[in-house]
Motif scaffolding. Structure first.
Motif, PDB file in Angstrom:
ATOM      1  N   THR A   1      47.020  39.791  44.110  1.00 10.83           N
ATOM      2  CA  THR A   1      47.551  39.272  45.467  1.00 10.83           C
ATOM      3  C   THR A   1      46.913  38.599  46.388  1.00 10.83           C
ATOM      4  O   THR A   1      46.752  39.000  47.332  1.00 10.83           O
TER       5      THR A   1
ATOM      6  N   GLN B   1      46.827  42.687  36.287  1.00 12.25           N
ATOM      7  CA  GLN B   1      48.136  43.771  36.532  1.00 12.25           C
ATOM      8  C   GLN B   1      48.513  43.357  37.451  1.00 12.25           C
ATOM      9  O   GLN B   1      50.287  43.154  37.814  1.00 12.25           O
ATOM     10  N   GLN B   2      47.505  43.130  39.050  1.00  4.07           N
ATOM     11  CA  GLN B   2      48.253  42.155  39.999  1.00  4.07           C
ATOM     12  C   GLN B   2      46.952  41.364  40.813  1.00  4.07           C
ATOM     13  O   GLN B   2      46.550  41.602  40.026  1.00  4.07           O
TER      14      GLN B   2
ATOM     15  N   ARG C   1      38.950  46.405  39.579  1.00  4.38           N
ATOM     16  CA  ARG C   1      40.264  45.723  40.751  1.00  4.38           C
ATOM     17  C   ARG C   1      38.975  45.349  41.611  1.00  4.38           C
ATOM     18  O   ARG C   1      37.677  45.842  41.655  1.00  4.38           O
TER      19      ARG C   1
ATOM     20  N   GLN D   1      43.398  42.612  40.233  1.00  8.52           N
ATOM     21  CA  GLN D   1      43.443  43.884  39.102  1.00  8.52           C
ATOM     22  C   GLN D   1      44.161  43.755  37.630  1.00  8.52           C
ATOM     23  O   GLN D   1      44.681  43.256  37.584  1.00  8.52           O
TER      24      GLN D   1
END
Lengths: 129, 162
Positions: B161, B158-159, B113, B127
């Motif tokens: 933000t 995967q993420q 991350r 991440q």
């Protein structure tokens, strides 16, 4: 009713004009004689590459290939400057098949999947009378 | 509130399992990070046809990759933090048998991350599962030993933000 050859403009095209049926004889004294055995040019080949087209367009080639019974039947390629001949600005006859006749598949089309929904298709046609 | 960020807002986190610090939601913090960067790129596929005067394209495949620099800090991992050795050891492997120098353990992928801390509860990060593709450790007079690492993400993040 048969499906027309897909009206897509290829991304690459290679045309070989074939040849007239000519036979050469070499005499004992070294002189070469050539005889013309026919009035029409034959064995023209056309290699077409359609890069990064949609899978739907790619499938249309295979549908056409199937309707032609593979390499059995012949077909026309439409008018100059359209589809297959698109982008060519030479003479109006294009000379692809100036003596008439048709095209048929020389071999089955090949398809390469590039990414989901996108494929590249390569086709080789041969002209005949 | 609008704000800028700088290096003291940055952090790297390693592994999917968190430590005891519940404010760090994904993995253990990697200690002594000098810098990190990532890029996401999109390859384009040419659809240019005969007769076209300009190249036409459709979107191809995306790729995510990046790099970071870790100071070689001689400290055992804690429950909340890992250090350079743990990270680079996912790629660096000693040969399994002396008699067979061509065989060593497989390299390992890990969750990574890359985070910007805004406030205690507001963070911006990407991440994903990554593989180190290059580790370069250099020693020089007058410089702190550090490991320059590059990585490639397995698939999409995967993420995100950011």
């Amino acid at each position: 009713m048969t499906t027309a050859f897909p009206d897509l403009v290829p991304s690459a095209r290679t045309f070989v004009p074939g040849n007239y049926p000519v036979k050469a004889y070499l005499a004992m004294n070294g002189v070469e004689h050539r005889l013309l055995y026919g009035s029409t040019r034959t064995q023209m080949t056309l290699q077409l590459s359609y890069q990064n087209i949609s899978d739907t367009d790619a499938a249309s080639f295979f549908k056409h290939f199937d309707e032609m019974k593979g390499t059995l039947f012949g077909f026309d390629l439409g008018l100059p400057d359209e589809g297959t001949k698109g982008g060519y600005t030479g003479n109006s006859t294009f000379a692809m098949n100036a003596n008439g006749g048709e095209w048929r598949y020389s071999e089955p089309p090949t398809m390469t999947s590039i990414r989901p929904g996108v494929s590249t298709v390569n086709i080789t046609l041969v002209g005949f009378h | 509130m609008a704000s800028y960020f700088s290096g003291n807002n940055g952090a790297l986190f390693f592994g999917g399992a968190s430590g005891t610090d519940t404010t760090k939601p994904a993995g253990k913090k990697i200690g002594k990070v000098s810098n990190w960067s990532f890029q996401s790129s999109l390859g384009m596929l040419s659809t240019t046809s005969l007769g076209d005067t300009d190249e036409t394209v459709i979107p191809g495949i995306r790729q995510q990759s990046g790099s970071f620099r870790l100071y070689y800090y001689n400290q055992a991992d804690t429950t909340d933090e890992v250090y350079c050795k743990t990270v680079i050891d996912t790629l660096l492997k000693a040969q399994t048998l002396a008699a067979d120098p061509g065989v060593a353990a497989e390299h390992l992928g890990f969750e990574l991350r890359l985070q910007i801390d805004d406030t205690a509860t507001s963070k911006y990060y990407v991440q994903g599962k990554v593989y180190l593709t290059n580790v370069s450790v250099a020693m020089a007079v007058g410089e702190v030993v550090a490991a320059d690492c590059t990585f490639q993400v397995d698939g999409a993040f995967q993420q995100v933000t950011m």
